[in-house]
Design a protein around this motif. Structure first.
Motif, PDB file in Angstrom:
ATOM      1  N   LEU A  50       0.429  -1.110   0.227  1.00  0.00           N
ATOM      2  CA  LEU A  50       0.057  -0.624  -0.062  1.00  0.00           C
ATOM      3  C   LEU A  50       0.432   1.394   0.352  1.00  0.00           C
ATOM      4  O   LEU A  50       0.706   2.126  -0.522  1.00  0.00           O
ATOM      5  CB  LEU A  50      -1.023  -0.157   1.119  1.00  0.00           C
ATOM      6  N   MET A  51       2.366   1.160   0.219  1.00  0.00           N
ATOM      7  CA  MET A  51       3.038   2.342   0.462  1.00  0.00           C
ATOM      8  C   MET A  51       3.533   2.773  -1.275  1.00  0.00           C
ATOM      9  O   MET A  51       4.587   2.446  -1.782  1.00  0.00           O
ATOM     10  CB  MET A  51       4.662   2.370   1.003  1.00  0.00           C
ATOM     11  N   THR A  52       2.296   3.446  -1.662  1.00  0.00           N
ATOM     12  CA  THR A  52       2.680   3.781  -3.402  1.00  0.00           C
ATOM     13  C   THR A  52       2.557   5.627  -3.146  1.00  0.00           C
ATOM     14  O   THR A  52       2.396   5.353  -1.684  1.00  0.00           O
ATOM     15  CB  THR A  52       1.943   3.505  -4.651  1.00  0.00           C
ATOM     16  N   MET A  53       2.697   6.169  -3.766  1.00  0.00           N
ATOM     17  CA  MET A  53       2.384   7.750  -4.076  1.00  0.00           C
ATOM     18  C   MET A  53       0.884   7.560  -3.543  1.00  0.00           C
ATOM     19  O   MET A  53       1.042   8.788  -2.785  1.00  0.00           O
ATOM     20  CB  MET A  53       3.612   8.185  -5.495  1.00  0.00           C
ATOM     21  N   ALA A  54       0.659   7.064  -4.624  1.00  0.00           N
ATOM     22  CA  ALA A  54      -0.405   7.883  -4.833  1.00  0.00           C
ATOM     23  C   ALA A  54      -1.491   7.104  -3.099  1.00  0.00           C
ATOM     24  O   ALA A  54      -2.108   7.850  -2.157  1.00  0.00           O
ATOM     25  CB  ALA A  54      -1.855   6.550  -5.392  1.00  0.00           C
ATOM     26  N   GLY A  55      -0.955   6.190  -2.618  1.00  0.00           N
ATOM     27  CA  GLY A  55      -1.361   5.655  -1.018  1.00  0.00           C
ATOM     28  C   GLY A  55      -1.206   6.463  -0.276  1.00  0.00           C
ATOM     29  O   GLY A  55      -1.974   6.813   1.104  1.00  0.00           O
ATOM     30  N   LEU A  56      -0.064   7.140  -0.281  1.00  0.00           N
ATOM     31  CA  LEU A  56       0.974   8.241   1.299  1.00  0.00           C
ATOM     32  C   LEU A  56      -0.431   9.487   1.069  1.00  0.00           C
ATOM     33  O   LEU A  56      -0.719   9.986   1.995  1.00  0.00           O
ATOM     34  CB  LEU A  56       2.379   8.286   1.078  1.00  0.00           C
ATOM     35  N   VAL A  57      -0.499   9.882  -0.149  1.00  0.00           N
ATOM     36  CA  VAL A  57      -1.329  10.870  -1.016  1.00  0.00           C
ATOM     37  C   VAL A  57      -2.332  10.902  -0.392  1.00  0.00           C
ATOM     38  O   VAL A  57      -3.257  11.921   0.695  1.00  0.00           O
ATOM     39  CB  VAL A  57      -0.956  11.714  -2.027  1.00  0.00           C
ATOM     40  N   ALA A  58      -2.949   9.562   0.012  1.00  0.00           N
ATOM     41  CA  ALA A  58      -4.362   9.809   0.123  1.00  0.00           C
ATOM     42  C   ALA A  58      -4.488   9.291   2.563  1.00  0.00           C
ATOM     43  O   ALA A  58      -5.456   9.724   2.623  1.00  0.00           O
ATOM     44  CB  ALA A  58      -4.976   7.881  -0.529  1.00  0.00           C
ATOM     45  N   HIS A  59      -3.002   8.214   2.487  1.00  0.00           N
ATOM     46  CA  HIS A  59      -3.228   8.636   3.425  1.00  0.00           C
ATOM     47  C   HIS A  59      -3.335  10.085   4.091  1.00  0.00           C
ATOM     48  O   HIS A  59      -4.105  10.423   5.439  1.00  0.00           O
ATOM     49  CB  HIS A  59      -2.010   7.661   4.001  1.00  0.00           C
ATOM     50  N   LEU A  60      -2.415  10.183   4.077  1.00  0.00           N
ATOM     51  CA  LEU A  60      -2.124  11.758   4.179  1.00  0.00           C
ATOM     52  C   LEU A  60      -3.563  12.620   4.293  1.00  0.00           C
ATOM     53  O   LEU A  60      -3.918  13.232   5.344  1.00  0.00           O
ATOM     54  CB  LEU A  60      -1.154  12.123   3.669  1.00  0.00           C
ATOM     55  N   ARG A  61      -4.380  12.368   3.575  1.00  0.00           N
ATOM     56  CA  ARG A  61      -6.021  13.381   3.508  1.00  0.00           C
ATOM     57  C   ARG A  61      -6.554  12.805   3.973  1.00  0.00           C
ATOM     58  O   ARG A  61      -7.353  13.186   5.146  1.00  0.00           O
ATOM     59  CB  ARG A  61      -6.617  13.110   1.832  1.00  0.00           C
TER      60      ARG A  61
END
Length: 178
Positions: A50-61
């Motif tokens: 799940l540690m993808t660039m997109a996944g991290l942006v979603a997690h930060l949101r």
């Protein structure tokens, strides 16, 4: 190099805290600039898919929403995220089919909403959400410090993943090659 705007050296506490958080938030979009959809969703860590660039942006949101809306204000969760009670603890990171541009726009909008939410509040105000009911409510000051730490930690993850994906490092301006 991209100019980095740090908070003033002698500013008041609120300006320092929100300035450092906004600085870390700005690095999220910077780290994602110019990425292809394939690279934004590339799984580079076999043990942490799940540690993808997109996944991290979603997690930060999600963290912005959870800490400032759900926890601080006590707003009931209306299903605004993919997280569900009893579901996968990182469900917000399941974003394989979500374009990076959309995730970044949602993150920026949530950060703006967070800033609007806290602007009129004292740093001493305490959470009204689920932790308050347990007698474990944190102050806005604590939440801001935590969000600086959380965002900076994940910006470091974005930095490492970006280097693995295409070799880009540091605070380089990462423009689209158009």
């Amino acid at each position: 190099m991209t100019e980095v705007h740090r908070p003033p050296l002698t500013a008041d506490e609120r300006t320092q805290l929100t300035g450092w958080l906004d600085l870390q938030r700005s690095f999220v979009r910077m780290k994602c600039a110019g990425l292809s959809e394939e690279d934004a969703h590339r799984k580079v860590l076999p043990t942490s898919p799940l540690m993808t660039m997109a996944g991290l942006v979603a997690h930060l949101r999600w963290n912005e929403y959870a800490w400032f809306q759900l926890n601080l204000l006590g707003v009931p969760d209306t299903g605004q995220t993919s997280w569900t009670e009893g579901g996968h603890p990182d469900a917000e990171m399941f974003v394989d089919d979500v374009p990076l541009a959309r995730l970044l726009d949602e993150y920026d909008a949530e950060c703006a909403r967070s800033n609007e939410t806290i602007a009129p509040l004292s740093l001493d105000v305490v959470e009204q959400g689920p932790y308050a009911a347990k007698g474990e409510a944190a102050s806005l000051r604590y939440v801001l410090c935590h969000m600086i730490e959380e965002t900076a930690r994940h910006v470091g993850h974005l930095d490492i993943i970006r280097e693995i994906v295409d070799g880009r490092t540091g605070y380089e301006r990462m423009e689209d090659p158009a």
